[in-house]
Design an enzyme around this catalytic site. Structure first.
Site, PDB file in Angstrom:
ATOM      1  N   LYS A  91      -3.192 -65.294   6.500  1.00 44.52           N
ATOM      2  CA  LYS A  91      -2.031 -64.674   5.853  1.00 44.52           C
ATOM      3  C   LYS A  91      -0.836 -64.560   6.792  1.00 44.52           C
ATOM      4  O   LYS A  91       0.286 -64.338   6.342  1.00 44.52           O
ATOM      5  CB  LYS A  91      -2.396 -63.308   5.282  1.00 44.52           C
ATOM      6  N   ASP A  92      -1.064 -64.723   8.113  1.00 41.50           N
ATOM      7  CA  ASP A  92       0.040 -64.685   9.067  1.00 41.50           C
ATOM      8  C   ASP A  92       0.794 -66.004   9.158  1.00 41.50           C
ATOM      9  O   ASP A  92       1.883 -66.044   9.725  1.00 41.50           O
ATOM     10  CB  ASP A  92      -0.477 -64.349  10.477  1.00 41.50           C
ATOM     11  N   ARG A 142       3.889 -55.370  -0.458  1.00 37.53           N
ATOM     12  CA  ARG A 142       3.034 -55.812  -1.567  1.00 37.53           C
ATOM     13  C   ARG A 142       2.150 -54.671  -2.042  1.00 37.53           C
ATOM     14  O   ARG A 142       2.063 -54.370  -3.246  1.00 37.53           O
ATOM     15  CB  ARG A 142       2.172 -56.998  -1.105  1.00 37.53           C
ATOM     16  N   ARG A 143       1.471 -54.028  -1.097  1.00 32.09           N
ATOM     17  CA  ARG A 143       0.601 -52.913  -1.469  1.00 32.09           C
ATOM     18  C   ARG A 143       1.406 -51.746  -2.031  1.00 32.09           C
ATOM     19  O   ARG A 143       1.037 -51.161  -3.053  1.00 32.09           O
ATOM     20  CB  ARG A 143      -0.188 -52.448  -0.238  1.00 32.09           C
ATOM     21  N   ARG A 160       2.722 -48.601  11.641  1.00 30.86           N
ATOM     22  CA  ARG A 160       2.626 -49.809  12.465  1.00 30.86           C
ATOM     23  C   ARG A 160       1.591 -49.630  13.560  1.00 30.86           C
ATOM     24  O   ARG A 160       1.091 -48.549  13.808  1.00 30.86           O
ATOM     25  CB  ARG A 160       3.996 -50.141  13.083  1.00 30.86           C
ATOM     26  N   ARG A 166      -3.520 -47.487  14.158  1.00 32.95           N
ATOM     27  CA  ARG A 166      -3.290 -46.915  12.832  1.00 32.95           C
ATOM     28  C   ARG A 166      -4.389 -45.926  12.456  1.00 32.95           C
ATOM     29  O   ARG A 166      -4.123 -44.879  11.865  1.00 32.95           O
ATOM     30  CB  ARG A 166      -3.167 -48.028  11.795  1.00 32.95           C
ATOM     31  N   CYS A 254       7.358 -61.549   3.501  1.00 31.00           N
ATOM     32  CA  CYS A 254       7.041 -60.180   3.901  1.00 31.00           C
ATOM     33  C   CYS A 254       8.032 -59.189   3.324  1.00 31.00           C
ATOM     34  O   CYS A 254       7.787 -57.987   3.329  1.00 31.00           O
ATOM     35  CB  CYS A 254       7.001 -60.070   5.420  1.00 31.00           C
TER      36      CYS A 254
END
Length: 387
Positions: A91-92, A142-143, A160, A166, A254
Protein backbone atom coordinates in the site's frame (compact mmCIF):
# COMPACT_ATOMS: atom_id res chain seq x y z
CA UNK A 1 25.66 -8.64 -5.64
CA UNK A 2 23.02 -9.67 -8.16
CA UNK A 3 23.99 -10.00 -11.80
CA UNK A 4 22.00 -7.98 -14.32
CA UNK A 5 21.82 -10.73 -16.88
CA UNK A 6 23.38 -13.88 -15.48
CA UNK A 7 22.58 -16.54 -12.92
CA UNK A 8 23.24 -16.13 -9.20
CA UNK A 9 26.19 -18.15 -7.96
CA UNK A 10 26.85 -19.82 -4.64
CA UNK A 11 29.03 -16.88 -3.58
CA UNK A 12 26.32 -14.30 -4.23
CA UNK A 13 24.98 -12.15 -1.41
CA UNK A 14 21.61 -10.57 -2.11
CA UNK A 15 21.23 -7.22 -0.36
CA UNK A 16 17.72 -6.44 0.88
CA UNK A 17 16.70 -2.83 1.57
CA UNK A 18 14.30 -2.15 4.45
CA UNK A 19 13.01 0.69 6.59
CA UNK A 20 14.30 0.65 10.17
CA UNK A 21 11.05 0.24 12.10
CA UNK A 22 10.32 -2.97 13.97
CA UNK A 23 7.35 -3.77 11.74
CA UNK A 24 9.33 -3.11 8.55
CA UNK A 25 12.09 -5.42 9.73
CA UNK A 26 9.62 -8.15 10.68
CA UNK A 27 8.17 -7.92 7.16
CA UNK A 28 11.64 -7.97 5.61
CA UNK A 29 12.50 -11.05 7.66
CA UNK A 30 9.42 -12.79 6.26
CA UNK A 31 10.68 -12.16 2.74
CA UNK A 32 14.28 -13.03 3.57
CA UNK A 33 13.28 -16.33 5.20
CA UNK A 34 11.13 -17.27 2.19
CA UNK A 35 14.00 -16.45 -0.17
CA UNK A 36 16.46 -18.43 1.96
CA UNK A 37 14.15 -21.44 1.87
CA UNK A 38 13.76 -21.18 -1.91
CA UNK A 39 17.47 -20.53 -2.51
CA UNK A 40 19.48 -22.19 0.29
CA UNK A 41 22.76 -21.73 -1.62
CA UNK A 42 22.49 -17.92 -1.50
CA UNK A 43 23.27 -15.45 1.27
CA UNK A 44 20.98 -12.56 2.18
CA UNK A 45 21.94 -9.33 3.93
CA UNK A 46 19.45 -6.74 5.24
CA UNK A 47 20.40 -3.07 4.89
CA UNK A 48 18.19 -0.60 6.79
CA UNK A 49 17.56 3.09 6.25
CA UNK A 50 15.21 5.88 7.33
CA UNK A 51 12.79 7.36 4.82
CA UNK A 52 11.52 10.93 4.81
CA UNK A 53 8.13 9.80 6.05
CA UNK A 54 9.79 8.20 9.08
CA UNK A 55 11.22 11.60 10.03
CA UNK A 56 8.02 13.70 9.73
CA UNK A 57 6.02 12.78 12.81
CA UNK A 58 4.19 16.01 13.63
CA UNK A 59 2.07 16.39 10.46
CA UNK A 60 -0.88 14.30 9.28
CA UNK A 61 0.02 12.24 6.22
CA UNK A 62 -2.82 13.69 4.18
CA UNK A 63 -1.47 17.20 4.81
CA UNK A 64 2.17 16.57 3.91
CA UNK A 65 1.41 16.80 0.20
CA UNK A 66 4.21 14.54 -1.07
CA UNK A 67 4.51 11.15 -2.68
CA UNK A 68 6.76 8.16 -2.02
CA UNK A 69 7.24 9.31 1.58
CA UNK A 70 8.10 5.82 2.77
CA UNK A 71 9.77 4.48 -0.38
CA UNK A 72 11.94 7.15 -2.03
CA UNK A 73 15.18 6.57 -0.13
CA UNK A 74 14.84 2.82 -0.61
CA UNK A 75 14.28 3.24 -4.34
CA UNK A 76 17.30 5.52 -4.67
CA UNK A 77 19.42 2.84 -2.98
CA UNK A 78 17.99 0.33 -5.45
CA UNK A 79 18.69 2.56 -8.44
CA UNK A 80 22.27 3.19 -7.28
CA UNK A 81 22.77 -0.56 -6.71
CA UNK A 82 23.45 -0.27 -2.99
CA UNK A 83 20.74 -2.93 -2.58
CA UNK A 84 19.38 -5.59 -4.95
CA UNK A 85 15.77 -5.74 -3.74
CA UNK A 86 13.53 -3.70 -1.45
CA UNK A 87 10.66 -4.94 0.72
CA UNK A 88 7.60 -2.68 0.96
CA UNK A 89 4.11 -2.77 2.35
CA UNK A 90 2.37 -2.79 -1.02
CA UNK A 91 0.00 0.00 0.00
CA UNK A 92 3.04 2.30 0.28
CA UNK A 93 3.97 1.87 -3.39
CA UNK A 94 2.60 4.28 -6.01
CA UNK A 95 0.85 2.60 -8.92
CA UNK A 96 3.37 4.26 -11.23
CA UNK A 97 6.87 3.17 -10.22
CA UNK A 98 10.07 5.05 -11.03
CA UNK A 99 11.51 4.19 -14.43
CA UNK A 100 13.54 0.98 -14.39
CA UNK A 101 11.87 -0.51 -11.29
CA UNK A 102 9.31 -3.31 -11.05
CA UNK A 103 7.50 -5.34 -8.43
CA UNK A 104 9.18 -8.71 -8.81
CA UNK A 105 6.87 -10.51 -6.40
CA UNK A 106 3.69 -9.93 -4.41
CA UNK A 107 3.69 -12.20 -1.36
CA UNK A 108 0.62 -13.89 0.08
CA UNK A 109 -1.69 -11.40 1.70
CA UNK A 110 -2.20 -11.24 5.44
CA UNK A 111 -5.69 -10.29 6.69
CA UNK A 112 -6.36 -6.97 4.86
CA UNK A 113 -9.00 -5.69 7.25
CA UNK A 114 -8.67 -2.82 9.70
CA UNK A 115 -8.94 -3.41 13.43
CA UNK A 116 -9.75 -1.45 16.57
CA UNK A 117 -7.42 -1.42 19.57
CA UNK A 118 -9.13 0.06 22.61
CA UNK A 119 -7.62 2.07 25.46
CA UNK A 120 -7.26 -0.15 28.57
CA UNK A 121 -10.20 1.73 30.13
CA UNK A 122 -12.52 0.65 27.30
CA UNK A 123 -11.51 -2.96 26.63
CA UNK A 124 -15.11 -4.17 26.70
CA UNK A 125 -16.36 -1.48 24.30
CA UNK A 126 -16.77 -1.36 20.52
CA UNK A 127 -16.90 1.69 18.28
CA UNK A 128 -20.68 1.56 18.50
CA UNK A 129 -20.72 1.62 22.31
CA UNK A 130 -18.02 4.21 23.04
CA UNK A 131 -19.29 7.41 24.70
CA UNK A 132 -20.20 10.34 22.48
CA UNK A 133 -17.16 12.49 21.73
CA UNK A 134 -14.65 9.66 22.14
CA UNK A 135 -11.42 10.35 20.24
CA UNK A 136 -10.26 7.75 17.72
CA UNK A 137 -6.67 7.91 16.50
CA UNK A 138 -5.97 7.23 12.82
CA UNK A 139 -3.53 8.66 10.27
CA UNK A 140 -5.80 7.66 7.40
CA UNK A 141 -8.38 9.86 5.68
CA UNK A 142 -9.85 6.68 4.20
CA UNK A 143 -10.65 5.25 7.61
CA UNK A 144 -11.77 8.55 9.07
CA UNK A 145 -14.20 9.30 6.23
CA UNK A 146 -15.87 5.88 6.37
CA UNK A 147 -16.08 5.78 10.14
CA UNK A 148 -17.37 9.37 10.44
CA UNK A 149 -20.26 8.27 8.24
CA UNK A 150 -20.91 5.19 10.38
CA UNK A 151 -20.21 6.73 13.80
CA UNK A 152 -20.96 10.49 13.61
CA UNK A 153 -20.73 10.93 17.40
CA UNK A 154 -17.04 9.94 17.49
CA UNK A 155 -14.11 12.31 16.92
CA UNK A 156 -11.26 11.26 14.61
CA UNK A 157 -7.80 12.74 15.09
CA UNK A 158 -4.45 12.08 13.47
CA UNK A 159 -1.91 9.95 15.31
CA UNK A 160 1.60 9.56 13.87
CA UNK A 161 4.62 7.41 14.60
CA UNK A 162 5.42 3.75 14.11
CA UNK A 163 3.14 1.10 15.59
CA UNK A 164 5.02 0.96 18.89
CA UNK A 165 4.79 4.74 19.28
CA UNK A 166 1.09 4.86 18.46
CA UNK A 167 0.28 2.03 20.84
CA UNK A 168 2.22 3.78 23.60
CA UNK A 169 0.31 7.03 22.94
CA UNK A 170 -2.94 5.08 23.34
CA UNK A 171 -2.12 2.99 26.40
CA UNK A 172 -0.07 5.51 28.40
CA UNK A 173 -2.05 8.66 27.63
CA UNK A 174 -5.60 9.96 27.85
CA UNK A 175 -5.91 11.57 24.41
CA UNK A 176 -7.27 8.57 22.49
CA UNK A 177 -10.03 6.15 23.37
CA UNK A 178 -9.03 3.77 20.56
CA UNK A 179 -6.79 3.36 17.53
CA UNK A 180 -7.66 2.07 14.06
CA UNK A 181 -4.82 0.02 12.56
CA UNK A 182 -4.25 -2.51 9.79
CA UNK A 183 -4.78 -6.06 11.02
CA UNK A 184 -1.74 -7.24 9.07
CA UNK A 185 0.68 -4.98 10.93
CA UNK A 186 -0.84 -5.81 14.31
CA UNK A 187 -0.60 -9.53 13.58
CA UNK A 188 2.98 -9.33 12.34
CA UNK A 189 3.89 -7.56 15.57
CA UNK A 190 2.29 -10.42 17.55
CA UNK A 191 -0.38 -8.20 19.09
CA UNK A 192 -3.49 -10.20 18.17
CA UNK A 193 -4.57 -10.25 21.82
CA UNK A 194 -4.89 -6.45 21.76
CA UNK A 195 -7.49 -6.46 18.97
CA UNK A 196 -10.94 -5.48 20.23
CA UNK A 197 -12.82 -5.43 16.93
CA UNK A 198 -12.32 -6.36 13.26
CA UNK A 199 -13.95 -3.94 10.79
CA UNK A 200 -15.87 -5.63 7.97
CA UNK A 201 -16.46 -4.06 4.57
CA UNK A 202 -19.88 -2.67 5.46
CA UNK A 203 -18.13 -0.56 8.14
CA UNK A 204 -14.68 0.19 6.72
CA UNK A 205 -13.22 -1.10 3.48
CA UNK A 206 -9.44 -1.40 3.36
CA UNK A 207 -6.67 0.38 1.46
CA UNK A 208 -5.44 -0.70 -1.96
CA UNK A 209 -2.82 -3.41 -1.45
CA UNK A 210 -3.31 -3.53 2.33
CA UNK A 211 -1.92 -6.67 3.96
CA UNK A 212 0.36 -7.63 1.05
CA UNK A 213 4.14 -7.35 0.87
CA UNK A 214 5.81 -6.31 -2.38
CA UNK A 215 9.42 -6.98 -3.37
CA UNK A 216 10.78 -4.32 -5.72
CA UNK A 217 13.83 -4.81 -7.95
CA UNK A 218 15.48 -3.33 -11.01
CA UNK A 219 13.73 -4.12 -14.27
CA UNK A 220 16.97 -5.03 -16.07
CA UNK A 221 18.17 -7.37 -13.29
CA UNK A 222 16.78 -10.51 -14.89
CA UNK A 223 18.44 -12.94 -12.49
CA UNK A 224 16.87 -11.22 -9.48
CA UNK A 225 13.48 -11.06 -11.19
CA UNK A 226 13.72 -14.83 -11.66
CA UNK A 227 14.97 -15.35 -8.11
CA UNK A 228 11.85 -13.64 -6.73
CA UNK A 229 9.44 -15.79 -8.71
CA UNK A 230 8.82 -18.44 -5.97
CA UNK A 231 7.59 -15.73 -3.59
CA UNK A 232 4.70 -14.64 -5.80
CA UNK A 233 1.23 -15.61 -4.61
CA UNK A 234 -1.16 -15.88 -7.52
CA UNK A 235 -4.49 -15.04 -5.90
CA UNK A 236 -2.96 -12.08 -4.08
CA UNK A 237 -1.28 -10.87 -7.27
CA UNK A 238 -4.45 -10.72 -9.35
CA UNK A 239 -6.37 -9.13 -6.46
CA UNK A 240 -3.90 -6.29 -5.95
CA UNK A 241 -3.50 -5.68 -9.69
CA UNK A 242 -7.25 -5.02 -9.86
CA UNK A 243 -7.06 -2.74 -6.83
CA UNK A 244 -4.03 -0.81 -8.12
CA UNK A 245 -5.63 -0.41 -11.56
CA UNK A 246 -8.70 1.06 -9.83
CA UNK A 247 -6.54 3.48 -7.84
CA UNK A 248 -4.43 4.45 -10.84
CA UNK A 249 -7.49 5.21 -12.98
CA UNK A 250 -9.15 7.19 -10.19
CA UNK A 251 -5.88 8.98 -9.43
CA UNK A 252 -6.75 8.76 -5.76
CA UNK A 253 -4.19 9.01 -2.99
CA UNK A 254 -3.32 9.74 0.60
CA UNK A 255 -5.35 12.97 0.41
CA UNK A 256 -8.51 11.32 -0.91
CA UNK A 257 -10.54 8.49 0.67
CA UNK A 258 -10.51 5.50 -1.70
CA UNK A 259 -11.03 1.94 -0.45
CA UNK A 260 -11.56 -1.58 -1.75
CA UNK A 261 -12.76 -5.05 -0.86
CA UNK A 262 -11.61 -7.92 -3.05
CA UNK A 263 -12.50 -11.60 -3.17
CA UNK A 264 -10.82 -14.24 -5.33
CA UNK A 265 -12.49 -17.59 -5.91
CA UNK A 266 -11.35 -20.48 -8.09
CA UNK A 267 -12.83 -18.95 -11.21
CA UNK A 268 -13.87 -15.37 -10.40
CA UNK A 269 -12.49 -12.08 -9.11
CA UNK A 270 -14.88 -9.72 -7.27
CA UNK A 271 -13.83 -6.13 -6.66
CA UNK A 272 -15.75 -3.55 -4.62
CA UNK A 273 -14.49 0.01 -4.73
CA UNK A 274 -15.57 3.07 -2.82
CA UNK A 275 -14.95 6.82 -2.73
CA UNK A 276 -15.90 9.19 0.10
CA UNK A 277 -15.82 12.89 0.87
CA UNK A 278 -13.47 13.79 3.71
CA UNK A 279 -16.33 14.24 6.16
CA UNK A 280 -18.01 11.02 5.07
CA UNK A 281 -21.21 12.77 4.00
CA UNK A 282 -20.85 11.55 0.39
CA UNK A 283 -20.24 7.94 -0.55
CA UNK A 284 -20.00 6.06 -3.83
CA UNK A 285 -19.66 2.26 -3.84
CA UNK A 286 -19.90 -0.27 -6.61
CA UNK A 287 -18.95 -3.90 -7.18
CA UNK A 288 -17.87 -5.61 -10.40
CA UNK A 289 -16.65 -9.13 -11.19
CA UNK A 290 -14.67 -10.89 -13.89
CA UNK A 291 -14.18 -14.59 -14.65
CA UNK A 292 -10.67 -15.93 -14.12
CA UNK A 293 -10.28 -18.47 -16.90
CA UNK A 294 -8.37 -18.78 -20.14
CA UNK A 295 -10.77 -18.16 -23.03
CA UNK A 296 -9.76 -21.29 -24.92
CA UNK A 297 -8.82 -23.73 -22.16
CA UNK A 298 -10.78 -25.08 -19.21
CA UNK A 299 -7.73 -26.74 -17.67
CA UNK A 300 -5.92 -23.59 -16.63
CA UNK A 301 -6.22 -22.54 -13.00
CA UNK A 302 -4.86 -19.91 -10.70
CA UNK A 303 -3.43 -22.70 -8.57
CA UNK A 304 -1.20 -24.10 -11.33
CA UNK A 305 2.55 -23.45 -11.06
CA UNK A 306 3.84 -20.73 -13.35
CA UNK A 307 7.25 -19.75 -14.62
CA UNK A 308 8.79 -16.32 -14.85
CA UNK A 309 8.72 -14.87 -18.32
CA UNK A 310 8.72 -11.31 -19.60
CA UNK A 311 8.56 -8.14 -17.57
CA UNK A 312 5.51 -6.05 -18.40
CA UNK A 313 5.09 -2.92 -16.28
CA UNK A 314 2.75 -0.78 -18.34
CA UNK A 315 -0.53 -2.73 -18.10
CA UNK A 316 -0.16 -4.12 -14.59
CA UNK A 317 0.80 -1.12 -12.41
CA UNK A 318 4.40 -2.18 -12.03
CA UNK A 319 3.84 -5.88 -11.30
CA UNK A 320 5.97 -8.33 -13.29
CA UNK A 321 4.03 -10.43 -15.77
CA UNK A 322 4.40 -14.20 -15.48
CA UNK A 323 4.07 -16.90 -18.10
CA UNK A 324 0.75 -18.67 -17.63
CA UNK A 325 -0.65 -15.84 -15.51
CA UNK A 326 -0.62 -12.99 -18.00
CA UNK A 327 -4.23 -13.52 -19.09
CA UNK A 328 -5.45 -13.47 -15.47
CA UNK A 329 -3.43 -10.33 -14.79
CA UNK A 330 -4.98 -8.67 -17.82
CA UNK A 331 -8.48 -9.59 -16.67
CA UNK A 332 -7.77 -8.22 -13.19
CA UNK A 333 -6.34 -4.99 -14.57
CA UNK A 334 -9.33 -4.47 -16.86
CA UNK A 335 -11.69 -5.09 -13.94
CA UNK A 336 -10.04 -2.34 -11.89
CA UNK A 337 -10.10 0.11 -14.79
CA UNK A 338 -13.75 -0.60 -15.59
CA UNK A 339 -14.83 -0.21 -11.96
CA UNK A 340 -12.96 3.08 -11.72
CA UNK A 341 -14.63 4.35 -14.90
CA UNK A 342 -18.02 3.45 -13.47
CA UNK A 343 -17.28 5.34 -10.26
CA UNK A 344 -15.99 8.33 -12.20
CA UNK A 345 -19.13 8.40 -14.33
CA UNK A 346 -21.17 8.40 -11.11
CA UNK A 347 -19.35 11.45 -9.73
CA UNK A 348 -16.21 10.11 -8.06
CA UNK A 349 -14.03 12.66 -9.86
CA UNK A 350 -15.94 15.52 -8.22
CA UNK A 351 -15.69 13.93 -4.75
CA UNK A 352 -11.98 13.18 -5.11
CA UNK A 353 -11.17 16.63 -6.46
CA UNK A 354 -13.00 18.30 -3.60
CA UNK A 355 -11.11 16.15 -1.08
CA UNK A 356 -7.75 16.99 -2.66
CA UNK A 357 -8.54 20.70 -2.77
CA UNK A 358 -9.63 20.65 0.86
CA UNK A 359 -6.39 18.97 1.90
CA UNK A 360 -4.26 21.23 -0.28
CA UNK A 361 -5.88 24.28 1.32
CA UNK A 362 -4.74 22.98 4.69
CA UNK A 363 -1.16 22.13 3.69
CA UNK A 364 1.39 23.51 6.14
CA UNK A 365 3.46 26.24 4.50
CA UNK A 366 7.14 27.07 4.96
CA UNK A 367 7.72 23.93 7.01
CA UNK A 368 11.39 22.95 6.63
CA UNK A 369 10.59 19.36 7.63
CA UNK A 370 8.40 18.82 4.57
CA UNK A 371 9.86 17.62 1.26
CA UNK A 372 9.77 19.92 -1.77
CA UNK A 373 7.19 19.32 -4.48
CA UNK A 374 8.35 16.94 -7.17
CA UNK A 375 7.98 17.54 -10.88
CA UNK A 376 8.89 14.10 -12.17
CA UNK A 377 5.29 13.29 -13.07
CA UNK A 378 4.98 10.33 -10.72
CA UNK A 379 1.43 10.18 -9.42
CA UNK A 380 0.56 10.61 -5.76
CA UNK A 381 -1.65 7.59 -5.48
CA UNK A 382 -1.19 5.65 -2.29
CA UNK A 383 -2.51 5.97 1.21
CA UNK A 384 0.91 5.71 2.73
CA UNK A 385 1.74 3.88 5.94
CA UNK A 386 -1.64 3.93 7.63
CA UNK A 387 -0.63 0.73 9.44
Amino acid sequence: MASSNGNHTGATTIRIGSRESELALKQTHIVRDALQKAHPHLKFEIITMKTHGDKILNVALSKIGSKSLFTKELEIALEEKHVDIVVHSLKDLPTTLPEGRVIGAVCEREDPRDVVIMHPKHLEASLATLPKGSVIGTSSVRRAAQLKRKFPDLVFESVRGNLNTRLRKLEEGDTYHALILAAAGVMRMGWEDKISQYLEEDTCMYAVGQGALAVECREDDSSTVALLSPLGHLNTTVAVIAERALMCTLEGGCSAPVAVHTKVTEDQLNLQGGVWSLDGSEELRHTMSTPLAEPDSSSDSLEQPVKMAKVSTTPYTGVVSRQGLDHFMSQAHNLGVNLAKHLLSAGADRILQAAKEQNNANLPSNNPNLPPSSSNGQKKEVEVNDS
